[in-house]
Structures are given as structure tokens and as C-alpha cells.
Design a protein around this motif. Structure first.
Motif, short mmCIF file in Angstrom:
data_model
loop_
_atom_site.label_atom_id
_atom_site.label_comp_id
_atom_site.label_asym_id
_atom_site.label_seq_id
_atom_site.Cartn_x
_atom_site.Cartn_y
_atom_site.Cartn_z
N SER A 198 12.46 -72.50 40.44
CA SER A 198 13.04 -72.70 39.36
C SER A 198 14.62 -72.05 39.20
O SER A 198 15.25 -72.41 38.50
CB SER A 198 12.29 -72.15 38.13
N ASN A 199 14.91 -71.16 40.19
CA ASN A 199 16.08 -70.46 40.17
C ASN A 199 16.76 -71.30 41.27
O ASN A 199 16.46 -71.57 42.28
CB ASN A 199 15.79 -68.99 40.58
N VAL A 200 18.46 -71.35 40.78
CA VAL A 200 19.24 -71.97 41.69
C VAL A 200 19.38 -71.32 42.96
O VAL A 200 19.45 -71.86 44.13
CB VAL A 200 20.67 -72.11 41.06
N GLU A 201 19.30 -70.10 43.11
CA GLU A 201 19.54 -69.38 44.35
C GLU A 201 18.23 -68.90 44.99
O GLU A 201 18.35 -68.33 46.13
CB GLU A 201 20.36 -67.84 43.94
N GLY A 202 17.23 -69.45 44.54
CA GLY A 202 15.94 -69.27 45.15
C GLY A 202 15.46 -67.81 44.96
O GLY A 202 14.60 -67.44 46.02
N LYS A 203 15.81 -67.16 43.70
CA LYS A 203 15.29 -65.50 43.71
C LYS A 203 14.05 -65.71 42.88
O LYS A 203 13.73 -66.66 42.07
CB LYS A 203 16.53 -64.70 43.04
N TYR A 204 13.39 -64.59 42.93
CA TYR A 204 12.29 -64.17 41.97
C TYR A 204 12.50 -63.56 40.89
O TYR A 204 12.51 -62.03 41.07
CB TYR A 204 11.02 -63.77 42.97
N LEU A 205 12.82 -64.15 39.60
CA LEU A 205 13.32 -63.47 38.76
C LEU A 205 12.11 -63.37 37.76
O LEU A 205 11.50 -64.15 37.59
CB LEU A 205 14.36 -64.10 37.99
N MET A 206 12.10 -62.01 36.95
CA MET A 206 11.09 -61.88 35.86
C MET A 206 11.70 -60.87 34.87
O MET A 206 12.66 -60.37 35.18
CB MET A 206 9.88 -61.19 36.64
N ASP A 207 10.93 -61.14 33.71
CA ASP A 207 11.23 -60.13 32.54
C ASP A 207 10.52 -58.80 32.91
O ASP A 207 9.71 -58.47 32.00
CB ASP A 207 10.92 -60.79 31.28
N GLY A 208 10.75 -57.91 33.82
CA GLY A 208 10.05 -56.88 34.01
C GLY A 208 11.10 -56.08 34.48
O GLY A 208 12.15 -56.19 35.06
N VAL A 209 10.83 -54.56 34.54
CA VAL A 209 11.54 -53.65 35.16
C VAL A 209 10.85 -52.47 36.20
O VAL A 209 9.50 -52.77 36.17
CB VAL A 209 12.20 -52.67 33.85
N PRO A 210 11.66 -51.93 37.17
CA PRO A 210 10.75 -50.97 38.02
C PRO A 210 10.00 -49.68 37.03
O PRO A 210 10.27 -49.54 35.78
CB PRO A 210 11.90 -50.32 38.69
N PHE A 211 9.13 -49.24 37.66
CA PHE A 211 8.37 -47.97 37.00
C PHE A 211 9.23 -46.89 36.62
O PHE A 211 8.91 -46.15 35.42
CB PHE A 211 7.36 -47.51 37.87
#
Length: 348
Positions: A198-211
Motif C-alpha cells: 500500500s506504500n509507494v516506496e514499499g515501506k512498512y509504515l505503522m502508527d507506532g513508536v519505539p519503546f
């Protein structure tokens, strides 16, 4: 007319020389302080240099370090000169050295002032450097196996924990980059594949943050994922769940506080060095006038400038303008041809 003209007696000249000797030794200590401040600032910048886009800001600590070393050398040498200048006979040994020494001290004092101004004027450059550097660090956060980037994850996590910040300008900055390494993704899962497609650049995007974005003051377990869903936004716990401040602002405030403290200290040192320089100039001119009078016991005048500012500037300009005239070659073809009158004066 002389600028800052003051008349000194023999006793006053001796006391001035002794005070300047003491002030020069104090200046050696202030030079050591300058060196220490520059070294401290360099270490502080080096701690987080991985999240800065360029190292051009290192010219400020380098300036302080160099100026501090110069202060120690110049004032150590100046203390010996000032102590000897209390005696007319000893002053003769330093008479030709005094003016170059004062000129060097003047340029050194100007460098101290420049260092103080740099501490106050570097904020905008620091802000831009942190913005670009943090953006790149977050982009390469996942590249723990890439040479040259393997420590970025650790650096960013330590930064967010230590300064209680998240992202560049805020925690939502993590939503726009892939911060999870592909080797930790289950490529057999349709949800993962669909998200990447679903991303144009083929990245795994998510509405999350590191610990490391999780607040240690939160009374409940940290919520790291699905931060943009309505069920999460409606919770009152969201305000205490993550660090709200961006790391760029946190680091900028940190360095601004250090720079302002160092700048104030350096400015005070500059005022002190200016006082020493003024005293040395008075001592030099007063002792030179004693030599002109030929009586070591007599009173003598001392000044900062022998003429007014306009006259001094005009005189120096004329000196610079005429520097090359002695090297010019006259193109007159008859320059070496004796005149008729000269030929008559020659002996037969």
C-alpha cells in the motif's frame, strides 16, 4: 590630541607595573578556564554528533580551545614584561617588543570577544543541524546490520530516554518512516505484505513508536502501537503514555543553556583581558615618555592613542597606501643619465 591621557608619577608607574604583573598571572588562569570550557563543549557536542548533520559547529569549541592556549602563553610572557617595565633600565630591553606584544594581545582579545559572540549566534545553525541529523538518524534507525549505521538505534534510544523526548518534532514523526527492520517482519503474513504494497516506496509504515518513547511516569503499561485509532486517542492515559516533546527541541534547549553560560563567562573574561590590555598600553606609553624626558624620577604622560581616532586611522591608511611605493621602478629612460649641470661639477 591624545585619547585617554593620564599623568603618572614614578611610584604610580611602579605600582601599575606590579598590578599588571598580577593581572597577567590571573589571565593565565582565565586562559585555562577558556581552554577547559572549549574542551567541555567539544565533549558535549561529540556525545550526540551522530544525530547532527554536520560538524561545522565544532569551530566554536575549537576557537575557545585555541584562544585559551594563546591566553596562557601570551599572559605568561606578558607578566615578565610588565614586571621588568617597572625599572627604566630593564624597560630598554623590552622597548622594541612592547608594541608587537600589545598588537598580539589586541588580536587575542578580539578573538575572545568573537568566541563569546559565537556562543550566542550558533543557535540557528545548531537547530538546522539537529533537524537534519535527527531526520537521517530516524531514517536509518532500522539499519542495525549496515556498517556505519549499526549504532544509530542505540544512540536514538538513549537520546529519547535521557532527554525524555520522542521523534524529531514529536512522536508522530515515527509514523512516516519504517523504523522496524525487515528481518523482523513476517513476510508470510498477508497483513504485512498488504501494508508494504500500500506504500509507494514499499515501506512498512505503522502508527507506532519505539519503546524509548514511552514515558517512565506512566502508571500503566506503555501503548506503542495503533496510536492514531480512536479507541486510543479517547483515553486520558494518552497524555502520560509517551514523551510529548520532540528531541530536536530537547537537544536545542540543552545546548542553548550550555552556550549561554559559556558565552557569559567568556564575555566576562574578555572584559578582564580588555582591562589588562589598556593597562599595558598606559605602561608602555608612560615609560617611553620617561625615556624621552631623560629623567627616571619625573612624571610622564600615558595614553591609549597618541592622536585622535580620525587622525590615527588616517595615518595608518597613508602608511598602508605608501607601503609599495619604495618597491616601484621608475620608467623614466633618463633616470640614470647625468644632467649638464652635474657633468660640469664633475672633476676634469
Amino acid at each position: 590630541m591624545a585619547v585617554g591621557k593620564v599623568t603618572f608619577s614614578k611610584v604610580e608607574r611602579e605600582k601599575l607595573a606590579e598590578v599588571l604583573w598580577l593581572l597577567n598571572w590571573i589571565s593565565v588562569v582565565t586562559g585555562t578556564i577558556l581552554f577547559g570550557l572549549g574542551l567541555f563543549l567539544r565533549v558535549e557536542i561529540h556525545k550526540w554528533q551522530e544525530v547532527m548533520s554536520e560538524q561545522g559547529i565544532l569551530y566554536v569549541p575549537d576557537m575557545l580551545i585555541t584562544t585559551g592556549l594563546a591566553a596562557c602563553c601570551i599572559n605568561f610572557f606578558g607578566g615578565k614584561i610588565c614586571l621588568d617595565c617597572a625599572d627604566t633600565n630593564k624597560f630598554l630591553r623590552w622597548k622594541l617588543v612592547m608594541m608587537p606584544y600589545i598588537i598580539c594581545t589586541f588580536f587575542f582579545t578580539s578573538c575572545v570577544l568573537a568566541g563569546a559572540l559565537m556562543c550566542y549566534g550558533i543557535r540557528s545553525q545548531m537547530e538546522e543541524s539537529l533537524f537534519m541529523g535527527l531526520r537521517n538518524a530516524m531514517r536509518y534507525y532500522k539499519d542495525t546490520d549496515t556498517p556505519g549505521r549499526c549504532n544509530l538505534k542505540r544512540t536514538v534510544d538513549l537520546l529519547q530516554i535521557q532527554f525524555q523526548c520522542c521523534g524529531n518534532t514529536g512522536y508522530r514523526d515515527w509514523f512516516h518512516i519504517q523504523w522496524i527492520s525487515s528481518r523482523y517482519l513476517d513476510m508470510s503474513s498477508s497483513a504485512v505484505v498488504d501494508r508494504m504494497r500500500s506504500n509507494v516506496e514499499g515501506k512498512y509504515l505503522m502508527d507506532g513508536v519505539p519503546f524509548s518513547c514511552c514515558s517512565t511516569f506512566s502508571p500503566w503499561p506503555c501503548i506503542q502501537h495503533h496510536l492514531s485509532t480512536s479507541s486510543t486517542q479517547d483515553k486520558q492515559s494518552q497524555q502520560l503514555n509517551l514523551w510529548r516533546r520532540g528531541c530536536r527541541q530537547a537537544l536545542l534547549d540543552h545546548y542553548t543553556g550550555i552556550m549561554q553560560s559559556i558565552g557569559l563567562t567568556v564575555l566576562l573574561i574578555w572584559l578582564f583581558e580588555l582591562l589588562v590590555l589598556t593597562g599595558v598600553r598606559y605602561l608602555q606609553t608612560a615609560m617611553e615618555n620617561v625615556l624621552r624626558l631623560g629623567d627616571p624620577e619625573s612624571e610622564s604622560d600615558g595614553w591609549i592613542l597618541e592622536n585622535s581616532l580620525a587622525e590615527t586611522a588616517r595615518s595608518n591608511f597613508n602608511i598602508i597606501k605608501n607601503l609599495g611605493k619604495c618597491y616601484q621602478v621608475d620608467d623614466d629612460p633618463n633616470i640614470n643619465v647625468p644632467t649638464a649641470a652635474a657633468e660640469e661639477e664633475l672633476p676634469s
